[in-house]
Design an enzyme around this catalytic site. Structure first.
Site, mmCIF file in Angstrom:
data_model
loop_
_atom_site.group_PDB
_atom_site.id
_atom_site.type_symbol
_atom_site.label_atom_id
_atom_site.label_comp_id
_atom_site.label_asym_id
_atom_site.label_seq_id
_atom_site.Cartn_x
_atom_site.Cartn_y
_atom_site.Cartn_z
ATOM 1 N N GLN A 1 -3.644 3.404 4.504
ATOM 2 C CA GLN A 1 -4.310 2.358 3.736
ATOM 3 C C GLN A 1 -4.084 1.022 4.447
ATOM 4 O O GLN A 1 -3.177 0.891 5.260
ATOM 5 C CB GLN A 1 -3.752 2.292 2.312
ATOM 6 C CG GLN A 1 -4.058 3.525 1.482
ATOM 7 C CD GLN A 1 -3.362 3.472 0.122
ATOM 8 O OE1 GLN A 1 -2.251 3.005 0.000
ATOM 9 N NE2 GLN A 1 -4.051 3.971 -0.884
ATOM 10 N N VAL B 1 0.864 -1.179 0.000
ATOM 11 C CA VAL B 1 0.000 0.000 0.000
ATOM 12 C C VAL B 1 0.902 1.230 0.000
ATOM 13 O O VAL B 1 2.013 1.204 0.530
ATOM 14 C CB VAL B 1 -0.985 0.040 1.192
ATOM 15 C CG1 VAL B 1 -2.054 -1.030 1.041
ATOM 16 C CG2 VAL B 1 -0.274 -0.092 2.516
ATOM 17 N N SER B 2 0.426 2.304 -0.620
ATOM 18 C CA SER B 2 1.238 3.507 -0.800
ATOM 19 C C SER B 2 1.328 4.381 0.439
ATOM 20 O O SER B 2 2.328 5.061 0.641
ATOM 21 C CB SER B 2 0.673 4.343 -1.951
ATOM 22 O OG SER B 2 0.708 3.601 -3.136
ATOM 23 N N THR B 3 0.277 4.396 1.227
ATOM 24 C CA THR B 3 0.276 5.275 2.399
ATOM 25 C C THR B 3 -0.029 4.470 3.648
ATOM 26 O O THR B 3 -0.700 3.434 3.589
ATOM 27 C CB THR B 3 -0.761 6.411 2.272
ATOM 28 O OG1 THR B 3 -2.067 5.837 2.180
ATOM 29 C CG2 THR B 3 -0.490 7.267 1.037
#
Length: 184
Positions: A14, A9-11
């Site tokens: 999330q 996940v990017s952040t």
């Protein structure tokens, strides 16, 4: 013939849960993750460990293709390494399975479209920023010093006061004072 899963996940706000559940359901023997790391990041420890774990006959399993690759070139390079090493690739949500000729074709097509999508997003972002600049919007974080504070810092520096003392009193770093005084 192990199944090695990878989720990202990017952040940090999330959740990996959906991907992890799908990878468990796909009978992955091991799952590696990167939490809060962008796909374009050069260093993704979990992805690196997953690749190092793979051996001939193994399969790398992803929930979704965009979880793994930075660009079409990166995806094609990894596919080439996999083909040379006898490693397959499976993407659960997109039905891509590189153990078949059709799966390899879909893999390449899907990554070409993913790169196109990233390029279009970047282009739209740049156009939006330029339009905002033309309307007089300031882009980026707010300045640390007001115009009056910059004038004050310049006057105090001209009067011989130490930059570190000026910075301390204005609650900024000395580098900020130097930039303000020099008009950068």
């Amino acid at each position: 013939m192990a199944r090695i899963g990878y989720a990202r996940v990017s952040t940090s706000d999330q959740s990996l849960d959906l991907q992890l559940d799908a990878l468990r359901e796909a009978s992955c023997d091991q799952v590696f993750t990167d939490d809060g790391i962008s796909a374009i990041a050069k260093k993704r420890p979990g992805f690196g460990k997953a690749l190092k774990t793979l051996k001939t006959g193994d399969t790398l399993v992803l929930y979704k293709m965009d979880r793994a690759f930075r660009s079409l070139r990166h995806a094609l390079d990894v596919l080439e390494q996999f083909e040379k090493g006898g490693i397959d690739f499976l993407v659960l949500t997109e039905g891509i399975d590189t153990s078949t000729p059709m799966g390899r074709c879909f893999y390449q097509i899907r990554n070409a479209f993913a790169e196109l999508e990233r390029s279009l997003i970047s282009e739209r972002t740049k156009a939006g920023l330029e339009a905002a600049r033309k309307r007089g919007k300031r882009i980026g974080r707010p300045p640390s010093l007001s115009a009056n504070q910059i004038l004050e810092a310049r006057a105090r520096k001209s009067a011989g006061e130490d930059v570190v003392a000026i910075a301390s009193q204005l609650r900024v770093k000395p580098r900020t004072i130097y930039r303000a005084i020099n008009g950068r």
